[in-house]
Design a protein around this motif. Sequence first.
Motif, PDB file in Angstrom:
ATOM      1  N   ALA A 100       0.665  -1.029   0.120  1.00 30.96           N
ATOM      2  CA  ALA A 100      -0.038   0.143   0.171  1.00 30.96           C
ATOM      3  C   ALA A 100       0.748   1.327   0.054  1.00 30.96           C
ATOM      4  N   THR A 101       0.384   2.241  -0.639  1.00 36.19           N
ATOM      5  CA  THR A 101       1.254   3.532  -0.775  1.00 36.19           C
ATOM      6  C   THR A 101       0.798   4.384   0.355  1.00 36.19           C
ATOM      7  N   ARG A 102      -0.338   4.220   1.177  1.00 34.54           N
ATOM      8  CA  ARG A 102      -0.642   4.981   2.293  1.00 34.54           C
ATOM      9  C   ARG A 102       0.274   4.662   3.368  1.00 34.54           C
ATOM     10  N   LYS A 103       0.704   5.597   4.161  1.00 33.64           N
ATOM     11  CA  LYS A 103       1.453   5.401   5.173  1.00 33.64           C
ATOM     12  C   LYS A 103       0.657   5.294   6.411  1.00 33.64           C
ATOM     13  N   GLU A 104       0.908   4.021   7.194  1.00 31.78           N
ATOM     14  CA  GLU A 104       0.097   3.970   8.307  1.00 31.78           C
ATOM     15  C   GLU A 104       0.086   4.729   9.267  1.00 31.78           C
ATOM     16  N   PRO A 105      -1.037   5.454   9.897  1.00 31.86           N
ATOM     17  CA  PRO A 105      -1.034   6.376  10.790  1.00 31.86           C
ATOM     18  C   PRO A 105      -0.846   5.691  12.272  1.00 31.86           C
ATOM     19  N   LYS A 106      -0.120   6.575  13.122  1.00 35.63           N
ATOM     20  CA  LYS A 106       0.238   6.005  14.542  1.00 35.63           C
ATOM     21  C   LYS A 106      -0.546   6.429  15.363  1.00 35.63           C
ATOM     22  N   LEU A 107      -1.923   6.939  14.993  1.00 32.93           N
ATOM     23  CA  LEU A 107      -2.586   7.710  16.186  1.00 32.93           C
ATOM     24  C   LEU A 107      -3.271   6.768  17.263  1.00 32.93           C
ATOM     25  N   LYS A 108      -3.361   7.038  18.416  1.00 34.84           N
ATOM     26  CA  LYS A 108      -3.855   6.432  19.442  1.00 34.84           C
ATOM     27  C   LYS A 108      -5.229   7.125  20.059  1.00 34.84           C
ATOM     28  N   ALA A 109      -5.904   6.591  20.694  1.00 29.90           N
ATOM     29  CA  ALA A 109      -7.057   7.150  21.778  1.00 29.90           C
ATOM     30  C   ALA A 109      -6.360   7.956  22.832  1.00 29.90           C
ATOM     31  N   SER A 110      -6.788   9.058  23.152  1.00 29.68           N
ATOM     32  CA  SER A 110      -6.577   9.903  24.351  1.00 29.68           C
ATOM     33  C   SER A 110      -7.491   9.330  25.491  1.00 29.68           C
ATOM     34  N   GLU A 111      -6.755   9.673  26.418  1.00 28.55           N
ATOM     35  CA  GLU A 111      -7.373   8.960  27.972  1.00 28.55           C
ATOM     36  C   GLU A 111      -8.743   9.725  27.853  1.00 28.55           C
ATOM     37  N   ARG A 112      -9.042  10.882  27.450  1.00 31.79           N
ATOM     38  CA  ARG A 112     -10.471  11.582  27.648  1.00 31.79           C
ATOM     39  C   ARG A 112     -11.552  10.922  26.493  1.00 31.79           C
ATOM     40  N   ILE A 113     -10.982  10.683  25.453  1.00 34.56           N
ATOM     41  CA  ILE A 113     -11.851   9.943  24.271  1.00 34.56           C
ATOM     42  C   ILE A 113     -12.006   8.517  24.649  1.00 34.56           C
ATOM     43  N   SER A 114     -10.946   8.142  25.056  1.00 34.76           N
ATOM     44  CA  SER A 114     -10.712   6.500  25.375  1.00 34.76           C
ATOM     45  C   SER A 114     -12.159   6.221  26.224  1.00 34.76           C
ATOM     46  N   ARG A 115     -12.490   6.921  27.085  1.00 34.19           N
ATOM     47  CA  ARG A 115     -13.583   6.601  28.109  1.00 34.19           C
ATOM     48  C   ARG A 115     -14.966   6.583  27.314  1.00 34.19           C
ATOM     49  N   LYS A 116     -14.865   7.538  26.251  1.00 26.32           N
ATOM     50  CA  LYS A 116     -16.115   7.776  25.741  1.00 26.32           C
ATOM     51  C   LYS A 116     -16.323   6.546  24.681  1.00 26.32           C
ATOM     52  N   LEU A 117     -15.247   6.038  23.995  1.00 30.28           N
ATOM     53  CA  LEU A 117     -15.119   4.969  23.016  1.00 30.28           C
ATOM     54  C   LEU A 117     -15.680   3.785  23.662  1.00 30.28           C
ATOM     55  N   SER A 118     -15.096   3.482  25.073  1.00 37.44           N
ATOM     56  CA  SER A 118     -15.403   2.652  25.722  1.00 37.44           C
ATOM     57  C   SER A 118     -16.777   2.317  26.271  1.00 37.44           C
ATOM     58  N   LYS A 119     -17.616   3.509  26.478  1.00 38.38           N
ATOM     59  CA  LYS A 119     -18.839   3.677  26.807  1.00 38.38           C
ATOM     60  C   LYS A 119     -19.858   3.322  25.534  1.00 38.38           C
ATOM     61  N   MET A 120     -19.307   3.945  24.255  1.00 38.39           N
ATOM     62  CA  MET A 120     -20.059   3.554  23.214  1.00 38.39           C
ATOM     63  C   MET A 120     -20.001   2.049  22.766  1.00 38.39           C
ATOM     64  N   MET A 121     -18.799   1.320  23.011  1.00 42.02           N
ATOM     65  CA  MET A 121     -19.026   0.096  22.880  1.00 42.02           C
ATOM     66  C   MET A 121     -19.837  -0.847  23.606  1.00 42.02           C
ATOM     67  N   ASP A 122     -19.665  -0.203  25.007  1.00 42.28           N
ATOM     68  CA  ASP A 122     -20.606  -0.922  26.167  1.00 42.28           C
ATOM     69  C   ASP A 122     -22.105  -0.840  25.577  1.00 42.28           C
ATOM     70  N   LEU A 123     -22.441   0.422  25.170  1.00 42.78           N
ATOM     71  CA  LEU A 123     -23.657   0.691  24.614  1.00 42.78           C
ATOM     72  C   LEU A 123     -24.141  -0.231  23.404  1.00 42.78           C
ATOM     73  N   TYR A 124     -23.233  -0.429  22.654  1.00 48.09           N
ATOM     74  CA  TYR A 124     -23.411  -1.369  21.417  1.00 48.09           C
ATOM     75  C   TYR A 124     -23.741  -2.855  21.781  1.00 48.09           C
ATOM     76  N   GLU A 125     -22.655  -3.098  22.589  1.00 46.46           N
ATOM     77  CA  GLU A 125     -22.939  -4.678  23.335  1.00 46.46           C
ATOM     78  C   GLU A 125     -24.172  -4.936  23.986  1.00 46.46           C
ATOM     79  N   GLU A 126     -24.662  -3.834  24.473  1.00 47.99           N
ATOM     80  CA  GLU A 126     -26.166  -3.934  25.286  1.00 47.99           C
ATOM     81  C   GLU A 126     -27.224  -3.875  24.671  1.00 47.99           C
ATOM     82  N   GLU A 127     -26.781  -3.495  22.959  1.00 46.94           N
ATOM     83  CA  GLU A 127     -28.066  -3.523  22.097  1.00 46.94           C
ATOM     84  C   GLU A 127     -28.662  -2.115  22.255  1.00 46.94           C
TER      85      GLU A 127
END
Length: 413
Positions: free
Chosen positions: A69-96
Amino acid sequence: MKNPMLSKRILVATMGAAFVAMIGAASAAPIGEPAGSPQARSGSKSPERASRSNKKADASAAIQAYPDATRKEPKLKASERISRKLSKMMDLYEEENGAEARAMADEIIADPKANGYEKAYSAQLAAQIAYEADDTTAAMDYFKKVIEFDGLDNNAHYNIMLNLAQLQQQEEQYAESQATFDRFFSETKSKDPTALMMKGQGLYLMQRYDEAAAVMKQAIEASDDPKPDWMALLMQTYAEAGNTAEAVRMAEQVAARKPDDKRAQLNLAAVYSQADMPEKALAVMEKLRAGNQLDTANEYKVLYTTYSGIEGREKDVIAVINEGLQKGVLEPDYNTYVALAQAYYFSDQPAQAITAYQKAAPLAKDGEAYLNLARVLQQENRIPEAKAAARQALAKGIKKAKDANVIIALPGN
């Protein structure tokens, strides 16, 4: 309907009449799972936990699907603040709680402080939620956002691009789908046979048959074990393109490689029929018949209708139909009995033709079969029976009442 984030599919394509008669439309079949998509109702609940789990996973999980691939793979990660939201988002999804999870995803996407990875991860999950809710338009929009945010690893980024191309094709946005496929192949340098076949099918649906055939051929040559549906669609594409010789060559090649594969032999017979080679088609079908491999009404119909198209083969038509009826494979219906009656008539067996017409006529929607019965009876000088059949023809309705009235007016009872 399979979720495209969980399985790639070759969408159903319209096949030619001969192929429909022989094998039916090319059926869609799961052909692999793209990496990097949210896991439906299972799996890790946050990017951090997913990362820790992945490190313990089998080494094969880390294989780069697109090493060129010609695209340079990004090295971004989730910040601590947004990570909590991402975790909550996944919890909601898994709880349907899909609606709440999607709302949270939209919130993260709109957050100016969220980075590309966080936005892309959220859009990816929102796409799945939208698709599961049959909101295909929104799912495609979210997929586009994932690509625009440019925050996922190459495996996930390009599999999302494939998902978008498939959905666009499914929604008959063929030009947009081809543009997405073109970008995918341009950036990844991939020669993945499944992706090539999906692109080829899109070209087929656009009736760009020559281009479709070239791409499908490339896909089949790149595959260690090409699927039968791929081969069938390529043969049909050659036929649609008017390249009958190539369709025949390929069908013969496949049938020779798989002599015991009934479907390959039926495909070959269909291609021969399309190429106006009925004798070769019959040879293939008769070989299957001799091996007691014809076991559906459709297969028997293909055989006897092929015979009926060749002058002087009425006795073969009769033999095939009677065999099919005796085995219980052919239905004793109007079409079967009319075909049998005609074969008897044109082989100078009027008594048998009369019997077959007598069985066909009551099953017909109109009176034309009764009229044909009346004509044969008249020729055999069975005038009273001919008149009775003509009256039944009028009662059920025929195109030319005059023809029946002429018989009814004949001298005699």
